[in-house]
Design an enzyme around this catalytic site. Structure first.
Site, mmCIF file in Angstrom:
data_model
loop_
_atom_site.group_PDB
_atom_site.id
_atom_site.type_symbol
_atom_site.label_atom_id
_atom_site.label_comp_id
_atom_site.label_asym_id
_atom_site.label_seq_id
_atom_site.Cartn_x
_atom_site.Cartn_y
_atom_site.Cartn_z
ATOM 1 N N CYS A 2 0.865 -1.183 0.000
ATOM 2 C CA CYS A 2 0.000 0.000 0.000
ATOM 3 C C CYS A 2 0.900 1.230 0.000
ATOM 4 O O CYS A 2 2.105 1.137 0.165
ATOM 5 C CB CYS A 2 -0.864 0.018 1.250
ATOM 6 S SG CYS A 2 -1.817 -1.480 1.480
ATOM 7 N N ARG A 27 1.551 1.508 -5.972
ATOM 8 C CA ARG A 27 1.755 0.563 -4.861
ATOM 9 C C ARG A 27 0.469 -0.198 -4.509
ATOM 10 O O ARG A 27 0.503 -1.153 -3.744
ATOM 11 C CB ARG A 27 2.269 1.303 -3.626
ATOM 12 C CG ARG A 27 3.565 2.056 -3.824
ATOM 13 C CD ARG A 27 3.942 2.855 -2.593
ATOM 14 N NE ARG A 27 4.214 1.971 -1.468
ATOM 15 C CZ ARG A 27 5.412 1.454 -1.210
ATOM 16 N NH1 ARG A 27 6.435 1.727 -1.997
ATOM 17 N NH2 ARG A 27 5.605 0.662 -0.188
ATOM 18 N N TRP A 72 -3.654 -1.889 -1.395
ATOM 19 C CA TRP A 72 -3.682 -3.158 -2.118
ATOM 20 C C TRP A 72 -4.192 -4.150 -1.103
ATOM 21 O O TRP A 72 -3.533 -4.429 -0.093
ATOM 22 C CB TRP A 72 -2.288 -3.541 -2.621
ATOM 23 C CG TRP A 72 -2.281 -4.795 -3.423
ATOM 24 C CD1 TRP A 72 -2.742 -4.969 -4.695
ATOM 25 C CD2 TRP A 72 -1.790 -6.080 -3.006
ATOM 26 N NE1 TRP A 72 -2.570 -6.262 -5.095
ATOM 27 C CE2 TRP A 72 -2.000 -6.967 -4.089
ATOM 28 C CE3 TRP A 72 -1.210 -6.557 -1.845
ATOM 29 C CZ2 TRP A 72 -1.632 -8.312 -4.028
ATOM 30 C CZ3 TRP A 72 -0.832 -7.883 -1.772
ATOM 31 C CH2 TRP A 72 -1.057 -8.752 -2.873
ATOM 32 N N ASN A 98 0.738 0.371 6.106
ATOM 33 C CA ASN A 98 1.232 -0.470 5.003
ATOM 34 C C ASN A 98 1.968 -1.626 5.648
ATOM 35 O O ASN A 98 2.935 -1.428 6.373
ATOM 36 C CB ASN A 98 2.178 0.311 4.079
ATOM 37 C CG ASN A 98 2.825 -0.601 3.050
ATOM 38 O OD1 ASN A 98 2.236 -1.614 2.674
ATOM 39 N ND2 ASN A 98 4.042 -0.282 2.628
ATOM 40 N N GLY A 99 1.496 -2.852 5.413
ATOM 41 C CA GLY A 99 2.166 -4.022 5.991
ATOM 42 C C GLY A 99 1.120 -5.044 6.400
ATOM 43 O O GLY A 99 -0.007 -5.035 5.899
ATOM 44 N N GLU A 484 9.742 -14.438 -19.337
ATOM 45 C CA GLU A 484 9.478 -13.018 -19.050
ATOM 46 C C GLU A 484 8.466 -12.448 -20.040
ATOM 47 O O GLU A 484 7.554 -11.714 -19.658
ATOM 48 C CB GLU A 484 10.793 -12.237 -19.084
ATOM 49 C CG GLU A 484 10.677 -10.738 -18.949
ATOM 50 C CD GLU A 484 9.957 -10.268 -17.695
ATOM 51 O OE1 GLU A 484 9.751 -11.075 -16.769
ATOM 52 O OE2 GLU A 484 9.555 -9.102 -17.645
ATOM 53 N N LYS A 488 4.857 -10.767 -18.979
ATOM 54 C CA LYS A 488 4.439 -9.424 -19.405
ATOM 55 C C LYS A 488 3.039 -9.469 -20.002
ATOM 56 O O LYS A 488 2.178 -8.669 -19.669
ATOM 57 C CB LYS A 488 5.412 -8.862 -20.458
ATOM 58 C CG LYS A 488 6.707 -8.335 -19.948
ATOM 59 C CD LYS A 488 6.606 -7.081 -19.113
ATOM 60 C CE LYS A 488 6.664 -7.199 -17.645
ATOM 61 N NZ LYS A 488 7.329 -8.032 -16.808
ATOM 62 N N GLU A 491 0.265 -10.284 -17.290
ATOM 63 C CA GLU A 491 -0.034 -9.341 -16.205
ATOM 64 C C GLU A 491 -0.624 -8.028 -16.701
ATOM 65 O O GLU A 491 -1.246 -7.322 -15.924
ATOM 66 C CB GLU A 491 1.194 -9.083 -15.338
ATOM 67 C CG GLU A 491 2.345 -8.396 -16.021
ATOM 68 C CD GLU A 491 3.474 -8.086 -15.041
ATOM 69 O OE1 GLU A 491 3.223 -7.940 -13.843
ATOM 70 O OE2 GLU A 491 4.616 -8.004 -15.481
ATOM 71 N N HIS A 507 6.890 -32.319 -25.198
ATOM 72 C CA HIS A 507 6.552 -33.227 -24.082
ATOM 73 C C HIS A 507 5.255 -32.785 -23.410
ATOM 74 O O HIS A 507 5.146 -32.768 -22.191
ATOM 75 C CB HIS A 507 7.705 -33.235 -23.069
ATOM 76 C CG HIS A 507 8.984 -33.704 -23.654
ATOM 77 N ND1 HIS A 507 9.255 -35.029 -23.917
ATOM 78 C CD2 HIS A 507 10.055 -33.012 -24.103
ATOM 79 C CE1 HIS A 507 10.447 -35.138 -24.470
ATOM 80 N NE2 HIS A 507 10.958 -33.934 -24.585
ATOM 81 N N LYS A 606 2.930 -2.805 -7.401
ATOM 82 C CA LYS A 606 4.306 -2.726 -7.894
ATOM 83 C C LYS A 606 5.254 -3.568 -7.050
ATOM 84 O O LYS A 606 6.186 -4.141 -7.553
ATOM 85 C CB LYS A 606 4.785 -1.274 -7.882
ATOM 86 C CG LYS A 606 6.169 -1.077 -8.479
ATOM 87 C CD LYS A 606 6.251 -1.549 -9.922
ATOM 88 C CE LYS A 606 7.647 -1.426 -10.497
ATOM 89 N NZ LYS A 606 7.757 -2.124 -11.780
HETATM 90 C C1 AGP Z 1 6.767 -8.085 -12.949
HETATM 91 O O1 AGP Z 1 6.395 -7.289 -14.057
HETATM 92 C C2 AGP Z 1 5.914 -7.827 -11.735
HETATM 93 N N1 AGP Z 1 5.842 -6.444 -11.452
HETATM 94 C C3 AGP Z 1 6.340 -8.679 -10.566
HETATM 95 O O2 AGP Z 1 6.480 -10.007 -11.008
HETATM 96 C C4 AGP Z 1 7.671 -8.257 -9.890
HETATM 97 O O3 AGP Z 1 8.749 -8.539 -10.743
HETATM 98 C C5 AGP Z 1 7.828 -9.058 -8.601
HETATM 99 O O4 AGP Z 1 6.735 -8.748 -7.761
HETATM 100 C C6 AGP Z 1 9.141 -8.767 -7.881
HETATM 101 O O5 AGP Z 1 9.190 -7.407 -7.551
HETATM 102 P P1 AGP Z 1 10.612 -6.806 -7.076
HETATM 103 O O6 AGP Z 1 11.558 -6.916 -8.228
HETATM 104 O O7 AGP Z 1 10.312 -5.386 -6.715
HETATM 105 O O8 AGP Z 1 11.077 -7.623 -5.905
#
Ligand code: AGP
Length: 611
Positions: A2, A27, A72, A98-99, A484, A488, A491, A507, A606
C-alpha cells in the site's frame, strides 16, 4: 503493498496528501482514503482509485495535519469499510498502515472481550483499537501507547496516526515496510517513497525498523520501541521530479520501455574501464575472496526479478564457471535450504520491498551466507538488509510491469559474471574485452530494436489481441526471456501465456497447438539454431500461428514462420537485452488494444510487501 502519505505543517495538508497518493498509486489501487483534523477528526474513504477519493473530497477543506492511504487489499475485500484510514472505537485516533499484522486475530479477540466493536475485516483496525485500549488503560500519551502496543505486534508495518486530543502531533512507526520523512521549512512529510514530497524538499530521514517518530509542525523526535532516543540523520535525495512523471508518453510503462537505452547506460556508468579490460563493481570488489572461494551462488527473487536471476544462472555459469541455483524467494524461505557461510546468496528486487525476498534475505543471513543485493530503489529495505550489493540505477519504475528494471538487472548480472571471470580467469582476455566492448555499446542496439520493432509489434497486436492463449519458446539463455515475455503479456493484457524451453514443447504443450494458438519463438541463438528451426516446423505442422524473433541476417525462419521480427545480432550472453524488447512492446500494444490499464493492471501492485 500500500502507499501511505502524511503531512504536518503550515500548508493545507489535504491537496498535498491527495496528490501524493496519486504518485503512490502504483503501490496499490483497490481503495483510497484521507483523515484530517480541523476541530473534528474527519475521514473520507472510497473503494476504487484515488480519483474516486478526489471526487468525494470538497475543494474548500483545510487542515494543517492529515494522513492518506492507497490500498492493495490483504485482509478484507476492497470496500469502503476496509479502506484506510481506520478510526479507533472512540473516534479520537485515525491510522493508516502499510504491511501486515500476523497476530491480529488473537489481539482482536482480546479487544472484543473488552467490548471493542469492529467495522472492518482489517488487521489495521485491530491495531488502532489496541493503541486506544493501551492509551486509556495506562493513561499515557499516544507516543507511549504506540510503543507499548507495537511491542505486542508480530508482522510488518509503516503506520501514521493522528489524535483528536493532540491535533498538532503526528506519530509514525516502521518495521519491515518503508517509511520516509521529508523535512521542510515548518513542515514534515511522511510517505512510503519520496515521490509525494520530492517537489517540496530533498531532505529526507529514513526511519529504521522498530523506530517511532513524534512529529509536530517544527520538531521531530525519534525513539525506539524500547524508548532509546535516536539521532536524526538527514540525507539528500538525488531523485528529480521529472523522473516520476510521464513526460510525453501516454503511460509510465511505455516511457520505461523507451528509457531502457538510457537506463542501461546509467547501470554501466563508471563500471567498465575505458580499455574494456576491467569492470568495477564496488560491492563485489569488496568481497573478492568470498566470490573466488564460493562453491555455489544461490539467486533468490520473485516474478520478473526471478527471470533475471535465471538469465544470471546462464551468465555466471557460462562466463564465471560457478554453479548457480535460482530459487523463488517464497520457496527458498520454507524449505530449510542447505545454506552455510560458504555460500553467496544474491537477492534481486527492483523495489527492494518484496516481502518474500526480504524474508529470504534474512534467512540466508541467519544461515551465515554472504547476501548480496541487486536493487533499484536506493535505501530500500532489501538494500539496507543486505548491506552489500549493486544498485541498478535504472531510475524510478512506476509502471507495475517491470521492464527497464529487468534489463538493468540482467546488465548488473553480466557485470558480476565478468568481474568474477576476471578474478578466476575463466575466460580469455579477448573473450572478456569482446563481451565488455559489446556491452558498453549495447544501448545503441536496444534503441535500434525499439525503433525497428515498434510498428511491427503494433500490427501483430491487432492480429492477435483476441487470442485466448499464447506460448513463448526459447532455448538456453533465451528460455528465461520466453518466461518473461509470457509474464508481461499475462499481467497487463490478462491473456493466459506460458513460457517453455523450446524442446520441452513436444513433451505436452504441443497438444495445445492449433490454428488459434499463437506461439512466439526466440530464435537468435546460433548454437542451437537447427534445433529451434525443428521446433518451429513442429508448430507449423500443427497449423499453429508462429511469430519468430530472429537476428537481422536470418534467412531460414521466414520460410517457416508466419511473422518474423528481426533484431540486431549481439554477443550470445547479451542477447536477452535485445530479445526482450519486442516482447515488451507486443504485450504493451495488445494490452492497450484490449483497453487494459497497463500501468495499474487489475489485482497487482508494484511490490508485494506481504508474504
Ligand atoms: C513483474 O512485471 C511484476 N511487477 C512482478 O512479477 C515483480 O517482478 C515481482 O513482484 C518482484 O518485484 P521486485 O523486483 O520489486 O522484488
Amino acid at each position: 503493498m500500500c502507499g501511505i502519505v502524511a503531512y504536518n505543517g503550515d500548508e493545507n495538508a489535504i491537496p498535498i496528501i491527495i496528490s501524493g497518493l496519486k504518485r503512490l498509486e502504483y503501490r496499490g489501487y483497490d481503495s483510497a482514503g484521507i483523515a484530517y483534523i480541523n476541530n473534528k477528526l474527519n475521514v473520507i474513504k472510497k473503494a476504487g482509485k484515488v480519483k474516486e477519493l478526489k471526487k468525494n473530497t470538497p475543494d474548500n477543506l483545510f487542515s494543517n495535519i492529515g494522513i492518506g492511504h492507497t490500498r492493495w487489499a490483504t485482509h478484507g475485500s476492497p470496500s469502503n469499510e476496509n479502506a484506510h484510514p481506520h478510526l479507533s472505537m472512540d473516534k479520537k485516533l485515525a491510522i493508516i498502515h502499510n504491511g501486515i499484522i500476523e497476530n491480529y486475530n488473537v489481539i482482536k479477540e482480546g479487544l472484543q472481550n473488552r467490548g471493542y466493536i469492529f467495522k472492518s475485516e482489517t488487521d489495521t483496525e485491530v491495531l488502532i483499537n489496541l493503541i486506544e485500549d493501551v492509551k486509556k488503560n495506562e493513561k499515557i500519551s499516544l507516543f507511549k501507547a504506540v510503543q507499548l502496543a507495537l511491542s505486542q505486534i508480530v508482522g510488518a508495518y509503516a503506520i501514521a496516526i493522528i489524535n483528536l486530543e493532540d491535533p498538532d502531533k503526528l506519530v509514525v512507526a516502521k518495521k519491515g515496510s518503508p517509511l520516509l520523512i521529508g523535512v521542510g521549512e515548518n513542515e514534515f512529510f511522511v510517505a512510503s517513497d519520496p515521490s509525494p514530497f520530492i517537489e517540496y524538499t530533498k531532505d529526507v530521514i529514513y526511519l529504521n525498523d522498530n523506530e517511532i517518530a513524534e512529529i509536530s509542525r517544527n520538531n521531530l523526535e525519534i525513539r525506539t520501541i524500547s524508548n532509546e532516543l535516536k539521532t536524526t540523520y538527514i540525507e539528500k535525495l538525488t531523485l528529480e521530479l521529472s523522473q516520476i512523471e510521464k513526460g510525453n508518453f501516454e503511460t509510465f510503462m511505455l516511457k520505461e520501455i523507451y528509457e531502457q537505452p538510457k537506463a542501461i547506460l546509467e547501470t554501466l556508468r563508471g563500471r567498465i574501464s575505458p580499455d574494456f579490460n576491467f569492470v568495477k563493481i564496488r560491492g563485489l570488489n569488496e568481497n573478492t575472496e568470498a566470490f573466488k572461494a564460493t562453491h555455489k551462488i544461490t539467486i533468490i527473487a520473485c516474478g520478473t526479478s526471478w527471470h533475471a536471476g535465471l538469465v544470471g544462472e546462464y551468465l555466471i555459469e557460462g562466463i564465471a564457471k560457478i554453479p548457480v541455483e535460482v530459487e523463488y524467494a517464497s520457496e527458498f524461505l520454507y524449505r530449510d535450504p542447505l545454506i552455510s557461510n560458504k555460500d553467496i546468496v544474491i537477492a534481486i528486487s527492483q523495489s527492494g520491498e518484496t516481502a518474500d525476498t526480504l524474508s529470504a534475505v534474512n534467512l540466508a543471513k541467519k544461515k551465515g551466507a554472504l547476501v548480496y543485493g541487486i536493487c533499484n530503489v536506493v535505501g530500500s529495505s532489501i538494500a539496507r538488509e543486505t548491506g552489500v550489493g549493486t544498485y541498478t540505477h535504472a531510475g524510478p519504475e512506476i509502471g507495475v510491469a517491470s521492464t527497464k528494471s529487468f534489463t538493468s538487472q540482467v546488465t548488473v548480472l553480466i557485470l558480476i559474471a565478468l568481474s568474477i571471470a576476471k578474478l578466476k580467469k575463466t575466460i580469455s582476455e579477448s573473450e572478456f574485452t569482446s563481451i565488455t566492448k559489446e556491452l558498453f555499446s549495447i544501448s545503441n542496439k536496444i534503441q535500434l530494436t525499439l525503433d525497428n520493432t515498434s510498428k511491427q509489434t503494433q500490427q501483430l497486436a491487432k492480429l492477435y489481441q483476441d487470442s485466448k492463449n499464447f506460448l513463448y519458446l526459447g532455448r538456453g539463455i533465451s528460455f528465461p526471456v520466453a518466461l518473461e515475455g509470457a509474464l508481461k503479456l499475462k499481467e497487463i493484457s490478462y491473456i493466459h501465456a506460458e513460457g517453455y524451453p523450446a524442446a520441452e514443447m513436444k513433451h505436452g504443450p504441443i497438444a495445445l497447438i492449433d490454428k488459434d494458438m499463437p506461439t512466439i519463438i526466440i530464435a537468435t541463438n546460433k548454437s542451437k539454431y537447427e534445433k529451434i528451426l525443428a521446433n518451429a516446423q513442429e508448430i507449423k505442422a500443427r497449423s499453429g500461428k508462429l511469430i519468430a524473433i530472429v537476428t537481422d541476417d536470418d534467412i531460414n525462419m521466414n520460410k517457416i514462420a508466419d511473422h518474423i521480427i528481426k533484431v540486431p545480432a549481439t554477443e550470445h550472453f547479451l542477447s536477452p537485452l535485445i530479445t526482450t524488447i519486442p516482447l515488451q512492446l507486443l504485450s504493451y500494444h495488445i494490452a492497450k488494444l484490449r483497453g487494459c490499464d497497463v500501468d495499474q493492471p487489475r489485482n497487482l501492485a508494484k511490490a508485494v510487501t506481504v508474504e
